[in-house]
Design an enzyme around this catalytic site. Structure first.
Site, PDB file in Angstrom:
ATOM      1  N   LYS A   8       0.840  -1.208   0.000  1.00 36.19           N
ATOM      2  CA  LYS A   8       0.000   0.000   0.000  1.00 36.19           C
ATOM      3  C   LYS A   8       0.872   1.253   0.000  1.00 36.19           C
ATOM      4  CE  LYS A   8      -1.701   1.757   4.019  1.00 36.19           C
ATOM      5  NZ  LYS A   8      -1.369   3.197   4.109  1.00 36.19           N
ATOM      6  N   ASN A   9       1.839   1.285   0.897  1.00 38.43           N
ATOM      7  CA  ASN A   9       2.626   2.510   1.043  1.00 38.43           C
ATOM      8  C   ASN A   9       3.538   2.769  -0.156  1.00 38.43           C
ATOM      9  OD1 ASN A   9       1.372   2.931   3.433  1.00 38.43           O
ATOM     10  ND2 ASN A   9       3.154   2.546   4.741  1.00 38.43           N
ATOM     11  N   ARG A  23      -8.507  -0.442   4.528  1.00 42.57           N
ATOM     12  CA  ARG A  23      -7.662   0.568   3.871  1.00 42.57           C
ATOM     13  C   ARG A  23      -6.315  -0.031   3.479  1.00 42.57           C
ATOM     14  NH1 ARG A  23      -6.042   4.980   7.338  1.00 42.57           N
ATOM     15  NH2 ARG A  23      -4.723   5.179   5.521  1.00 42.57           N
ATOM     16  N   ARG A  52       0.540  14.862  12.891  1.00 41.10           N
ATOM     17  CA  ARG A  52       1.076  14.654  11.548  1.00 41.10           C
ATOM     18  C   ARG A  52       1.144  15.934  10.703  1.00 41.10           C
ATOM     19  NH1 ARG A  52      -1.164   8.855   9.532  1.00 41.10           N
ATOM     20  NH2 ARG A  52       0.795   8.753   8.418  1.00 41.10           N
ATOM     21  N   CYS A  90      -4.850  12.963  12.761  1.00 41.42           N
ATOM     22  CA  CYS A  90      -5.468  11.653  12.658  1.00 41.42           C
ATOM     23  C   CYS A  90      -5.245  10.969  14.001  1.00 41.42           C
ATOM     24  CB  CYS A  90      -4.925  10.877  11.478  1.00 41.42           C
ATOM     25  SG  CYS A  90      -3.333  10.169  11.719  1.00 41.42           S
ATOM     26  N   ASP A 121       4.685   0.904  12.093  1.00 39.29           N
ATOM     27  CA  ASP A 121       3.464   0.229  11.639  1.00 39.29           C
ATOM     28  C   ASP A 121       3.332  -1.184  12.209  1.00 39.29           C
ATOM     29  OD1 ASP A 121       2.698   2.434  10.232  1.00 39.29           O
ATOM     30  OD2 ASP A 121       3.260   1.666   8.263  1.00 39.29           O
TER      31      ASP A 121
HETATM   32  C1  UD1 Z   1       4.399   6.929   6.265  1.00 46.02           C
HETATM   33  C2  UD1 Z   1       3.545   5.696   6.108  1.00 46.02           C
HETATM   34  C3  UD1 Z   1       3.036   5.216   7.472  1.00 46.02           C
HETATM   35  C4  UD1 Z   1       4.199   5.037   8.434  1.00 46.02           C
HETATM   36  C5  UD1 Z   1       5.076   6.280   8.480  1.00 46.02           C
HETATM   37  C6  UD1 Z   1       6.346   6.086   9.308  1.00 46.02           C
HETATM   38  C7  UD1 Z   1       2.559   5.979   3.916  1.00 46.02           C
HETATM   39  C8  UD1 Z   1       1.333   6.240   3.112  1.00 46.02           C
HETATM   40  N1  UD1 Z   1       2.414   6.006   5.247  1.00 46.02           N
HETATM   41  O1  UD1 Z   1       3.568   7.958   6.811  1.00 46.02           O
HETATM   42  O2  UD1 Z   1       2.355   3.977   7.286  1.00 46.02           O
HETATM   43  O3  UD1 Z   1       3.699   4.779   9.727  1.00 46.02           O
HETATM   44  O4  UD1 Z   1       5.494   6.641   7.146  1.00 46.02           O
HETATM   45  O5  UD1 Z   1       7.075   5.008   8.842  1.00 46.02           O
HETATM   46  O6  UD1 Z   1       3.605   5.697   3.381  1.00 46.02           O
HETATM   47  N2  UD1 Z   1       6.467  14.815  10.473  1.00 46.02           N
HETATM   48  C9  UD1 Z   1       6.601  16.149  10.768  1.00 46.02           C
HETATM   49  N3  UD1 Z   1       6.553  17.048   9.730  1.00 46.02           N
HETATM   50  C10 UD1 Z   1       6.369  16.642   8.434  1.00 46.02           C
HETATM   51  C11 UD1 Z   1       6.245  15.270   8.146  1.00 46.02           C
HETATM   52  C12 UD1 Z   1       6.287  14.358   9.192  1.00 46.02           C
HETATM   53  O7  UD1 Z   1       6.760  16.535  11.924  1.00 46.02           O
HETATM   54  O8  UD1 Z   1       6.346  17.515   7.548  1.00 46.02           O
HETATM   55  C13 UD1 Z   1       6.475  13.831  11.580  1.00 46.02           C
HETATM   56  C14 UD1 Z   1       5.132  13.101  11.724  1.00 46.02           C
HETATM   57  O9  UD1 Z   1       4.215  13.844  12.457  1.00 46.02           O
HETATM   58  C15 UD1 Z   1       5.552  11.828  12.406  1.00 46.02           C
HETATM   59  C16 UD1 Z   1       6.938  11.563  11.837  1.00 46.02           C
HETATM   60  O10 UD1 Z   1       7.395  12.799  11.294  1.00 46.02           O
HETATM   61  O11 UD1 Z   1       5.628  12.028  13.795  1.00 46.02           O
HETATM   62  C17 UD1 Z   1       6.965  10.500  10.753  1.00 46.02           C
HETATM   63  O12 UD1 Z   1       6.103  10.854   9.710  1.00 46.02           O
HETATM   64  P1  UD1 Z   1       6.337  10.418   8.203  1.00 46.02           P
HETATM   65  O13 UD1 Z   1       7.599   9.609   8.111  1.00 46.02           O
HETATM   66  O14 UD1 Z   1       6.213  11.616   7.343  1.00 46.02           O
HETATM   67  O15 UD1 Z   1       5.101   9.458   7.974  1.00 46.02           O
HETATM   68  P2  UD1 Z   1       4.071   9.474   6.769  1.00 46.02           P
HETATM   69  O16 UD1 Z   1       4.781   9.714   5.489  1.00 46.02           O
HETATM   70  O17 UD1 Z   1       2.906  10.325   7.129  1.00 46.02           O
END
Ligand code: UD1
Length: 420
Positions: free
Chosen positions: A22-23, A400, A123, A118, A308
């Protein structure tokens, strides 16, 4: 909304084929907006998130043709007909924010609803936005939307240091950099296997990328990219979930279509807890050796233990011998499953980002609610091991990210059924 009804106690035996990730597929669908030529994506997983992402790109001008029987999607974006993604779709799927990089790269402008919080945490998207700004975009944030425009019409290559190796920010900036003017260097980039899959797809389209899978990714911008054909990588989280389900039930299963290297952090913890794991080239066998021993887990970016898999492993450790300590370092509120597991008798204390699990002999079936995707997977794992009947509510969260998980589990001998 639907529920899963599980009669616990059946050990899992047999073979299962893991679906595509999915990711990995979500950013790849977004990347299809970069080219006016057709791309073919193979081995698509039948997941609600994939349907939403396809709807989103088709609203922006992509022709999306789904060949469900052969698990293929053809996507072609002759011209972008819009650059605006509304809250309705973005709130269904946070990963839809990943279209921002593609829109900025192709159209020089993008307006995307702020994804909002969420259940697992706030996030934010600040790292994505800082990167776009470094590439010359002007960002405006108001009325629930982020609007980004490129005054020169084209993003410029830039040096970007991410404060945290965010998966989403790395993907968004990587996609944006493909058509930028000049070289982009993303430092402290995420190195998850899904980033490598995206970079492989983009490279097939004609992008010039080096370093994907390390903490420094270099992209030399090109003027145009073409369509590409790509088979999506296997879902390492689905594989980890089924391995955990086999271990918790005292089973012995073999999973094919896996990359054992991607599973290393999960494999290490399951082995440490006493399970036997045999790795082949593209398959993995897991055999329980009885009641697991307690283990400590701390989540980290790849190649650390994946956040995850934290909820599924927490459910597994509820019946381990001894006390396990789980530390969640990635998301601030990812213990939503704990209250539900307690309803099944689990002994868990939470202090901030740490959960302490006192292992029990067994858990009891109960009615529980999936609060998010991986919390839902944890409740299935708990239900498979529990004594009696477990009813998992709100399984749309599970749909999902897991493709007909009940069918796979039934074939392995689980007593699980979907009720409407
Ligand atoms: C992706 C995955 C999700 C997984 C996560 C971490 C997808 C669709 N989802 O989510 O399943 O759990 O990686 O491996 O691929 N953060 C900030 N600022 C930002 C972006 C992120 O502070 O601009 C923080 C987030 O709040 C979180 C952490 O960084 O605490 C990790 O987030 P991120 O690696 O971006 O996860 P996702 O891409 O949302």
């Amino acid at each position: 909304m639907g529920a899963f009804v599980i009669e616990g106690g059946n050990p899992l035996f047999g073979n299962a084929v893991i679906s595509s990730s999915k990711n990995a597929i979500l950013p790849i669908i977004s990347a299809c907006l970069l080219s006016d030529e057709e791309s073919l994506i193979k081995q698509i997983p039948g997941l609600d998130d994939v349907t939403v992402m396809c709807e989103l790109v088709s609203n922006l001008g992509a022709n999306v043709e789904v060949d469900g029987r052969n698990r293929k999607i053809y996507i072609k974006t002759p011209t972008l007909t819009g650059y605006f993604a509304d809250y309705e779709l973005v709130s269904k799927l946070r990963a839809s924010f990943l279209i921002m990089g593609a829109l900025l790269a192709r159209a020089g402008k993008a307006k995307v609803a702020l994804p909002g919080g969420c259940p697992i945490g706030s996030r934010p998207v600040d790292l994505h936005l800082k990167g776009f700004e470094a590439m010359g975009a002007v960002i405006e944030n108001g009325h629930g939307f982020i609007e980004a425009t490129c005054p020169s019409g084209r993003l410029k290559g830039a040096n970007i240091y991410l404060d945290f190796p965010s998966v989403g920010a790395t993907e968004n900036l990587l996609i944006a950099a493909v058509l930028a003017d000049g070289e982009t260097v993303i430092e402290n980039a995420a190195s998850e296997p899904e980033i490598v899959d995206l970079a492989t797809f983009l490279t097939k389209m004609g992008a010039k990328i080096t370093g994907a899978g390390t903490d420094t990714i270099i992209v030399k911008g090109v003027d145009k990219v073409r369509g590409a054909e790509h088979t999506i990588m296997p879902d390492r989280i689905e594989a980890g979930t089924l391995m955990t389900a086999a271990a918790v039930t005292g089973g012995d299963i073999t999973l094919s279509n896996v990359v054992p290297e991607h599973l290393k952090p999960v494999t290490a913890k399951l082995r440490e807890s006493g399970a036997e794991i045999i790795e082949g080239d593209t398959e993995v066998r897991i055999k329980s050796n009885g009641r697991p021993s307690a283990v400590d887990i701390k989540t980290h970016p790849f190649p650390g233990f994946p956040t995850d898999m934290q909820a599924p492993l927490s459910a597994y450790l509820c019946t381990a011998e001894g006390t396990s300590v789980i530390v969640e370092t990635i998301f601030e509120n990812r213990f939503m499953h704990v209250n539900e597991l307690r309803r099944m008798g689990a002994q868990i204390r939470v202090d901030g980002r740490t959960a302490i699990i006192e292992g029990l002999d067994h858990m009891q079936g109960a009615q529980v609610r999936a609060t998010d995707l991986r919390a839902g997977a944890a409740l299935i794992i708990a239900g498979l091991a529990a004594v009696g009947t477990t009813e998992v509510l709100d399984i749309h969260h599970i749909d999902r990210g897991y493709e007909f998980i009940e069918n796979k589990l039934q074939r392995l001998g689980a007593n699980i059924k979907r009720v409407c």
